[in-house]
Write an enzyme that holds these catalytic residues in place. Sequence first.
Site, mmCIF file in Angstrom:
data_model
loop_
_atom_site.group_PDB
_atom_site.id
_atom_site.type_symbol
_atom_site.label_atom_id
_atom_site.label_comp_id
_atom_site.label_asym_id
_atom_site.label_seq_id
_atom_site.Cartn_x
_atom_site.Cartn_y
_atom_site.Cartn_z
ATOM 1 N N TYR A 1 0.850 -1.190 0.000
ATOM 2 C CA TYR A 1 0.000 0.000 0.000
ATOM 3 C C TYR A 1 0.883 1.236 0.000
ATOM 4 C CZ TYR A 1 -3.486 3.444 1.588
ATOM 5 O OH TYR A 1 -4.308 4.539 1.709
ATOM 6 N N ASP B 1 9.108 2.783 0.008
ATOM 7 C CA ASP B 1 8.060 3.435 0.781
ATOM 8 C C ASP B 1 8.259 3.030 2.237
ATOM 9 O OD1 ASP B 1 5.843 4.341 2.064
ATOM 10 O OD2 ASP B 1 4.414 3.660 0.538
ATOM 11 N N LYS C 1 3.827 8.941 9.012
ATOM 12 C CA LYS C 1 3.601 8.316 10.315
ATOM 13 C C LYS C 1 4.586 8.838 11.385
ATOM 14 C CE LYS C 1 0.755 4.780 8.407
ATOM 15 N NZ LYS C 1 0.802 4.001 7.196
HETATM 16 C C1 LIG Z 1 0.220 4.569 5.842
HETATM 17 C C2 LIG Z 1 0.968 4.330 4.610
HETATM 18 C C3 LIG Z 1 0.873 5.195 3.515
HETATM 19 C C4 LIG Z 1 -0.121 6.325 3.457
HETATM 20 O O1 LIG Z 1 0.133 7.306 4.409
HETATM 21 P P1 LIG Z 1 -1.069 8.300 4.823
HETATM 22 O O2 LIG Z 1 -0.413 9.245 5.769
HETATM 23 O O3 LIG Z 1 -2.125 7.444 5.421
HETATM 24 O O4 LIG Z 1 -1.522 8.965 3.582
HETATM 25 C C5 LIG Z 1 1.721 4.983 2.451
HETATM 26 N N1 LIG Z 1 2.597 3.970 2.444
HETATM 27 C C6 LIG Z 1 2.720 3.117 3.472
HETATM 28 C C7 LIG Z 1 3.736 2.031 3.424
HETATM 29 C C8 LIG Z 1 1.896 3.260 4.587
HETATM 30 O O5 LIG Z 1 1.998 2.378 5.593
#
Ligand SMILES: *Cc1c(COP(=O)(O)O)cnc(C)c1O
Length: 441
Positions: A154, A249, A277
């Site tokens: 994701y 990511d 985060k």
């Molecule tokens: C949470 C998450 C996102 C999205 O971040 P948001 O602040 O919710 O937009 C993207 N990549 C990874 C790996 C994530 O865990």
Amino acid sequence: MNAPRPDRSSSQRRRSSAAFARARDLIPGGVNSPARAFGAVGGEPIFISAAQGQRLTDIDGNTYLDYIGSWGPMILGHRHPRVVAAIEAALARGTSYGAPTEAESRLAELIIAAVPSVEKVRMVSSGTEAAMSAVRLARGFTHREKIVKFSGNYHGHADSLLVAAGSSAATLGVPDSPGVTAGTARDTVVLDYNEPAQLEEAFRAGGDTIAAVLMEPVVGNMGLVMPTAEFLAAARRLTHEHGAVLVFDEVMTGFRLAPGGAQELLGVTPDLTTLGKIVGGGLPLGAYGGRREIMDHVLPAGKVFQAGTLSGNPLAVAAGTATLEELRDHPPYASLERLGTRLEEGWRAAAARHGVPAWIARAGSMMTMFLQAGPDVVPVTGWTTASRSATARYAEFFWGMMDRGVYLPCSQYEALFISAAHDTDDIDATIAAADAVLAAV
Ligand SMILES: *Cc1c(COP(=O)(O)O)cnc(C)c1O
């Protein structure tokens, strides 16, 4: 074992239930982010009134040991004094200026010092924005259009990243949501995680069209899945050979698995990294950074557009800075590893004792117990194996744990997070609760 049956409309959650009914009338599905609705486990979410340290309190007055930590940011626990003080001090000076501040450079320095791949960094307001911007930058830098992602990873909800695929080999993307056009999805190539041969084939077939390979270097978003060394090495080698940008990511893993994230832990340095985060310390902040040569293509240094009214927001920067300074000054990673090991071993023993087939994957303070149909335990290496989990069993487990005051991810396909505020007693209570619940599932 006379464990009570999971009661999904417990009288102990009456106020939450009423609050949810009201919210559903006003907000789609009653929530501002879908995972919060408990859809994957059935039943209704609890509404939170406050949080402190490792605990959440709901509006019915129940307290829970929190293993979601706002889905990742709260590595120091809730309301860490250093973070609270930093936010209060920033608040006293104003909440947003739309002009640069010295505090942004301080946070940039902390990120650059910690994350191996990052020489320059741009701040945004969410992980979604970070991933979306990194993809645009990779395309602008390479003058290519295709991106490669992996099923079960994701990267936030930008159109081109809301694309998944079946378990078959190299598939041209199919939109994962109404509203994402087929044209957009066509530029996203979806491959299976941990399958270096698929990546090899994708580059062989169209290496000069691929702008970026985007991946979670340790996956948290299909439950926890570790990469193999061969897969990571292939991603690094192929992107390098073909002039594509390797994007890690690390929105979830950054500052979570190590100060420098998964890339430090695994010893693989990408070209670009996305953060979110933890970097915002519980306030809305994301970031993307990487090699200077690439980052200097971002406007106004370069031509790739990206902007934000609240980017580098003073409150978020204060919370993020305080969090990263605390992690630097009092690194919790060794202690989180000990707590993680204890929880992993405790749950594994409990699952074995009660004959529940379970694949437990863990990296430091991130962990998932995949409950399976059995009889044999199947290693989870990607979405194909993850998606065979016994999700109804997980739902039972989840509600049993809720009834014992333990707030776990409300989906089989999310990792739990241990914070620096958890202690050995919390872990032991969580093992005891799981032992009782697994006896009944
Ligand atoms: C949470 C998450 C996102 C999205 O971040 P948001 O602040 O919710 O937009 C993207 N990549 C990874 C790996 C994530 O865990």
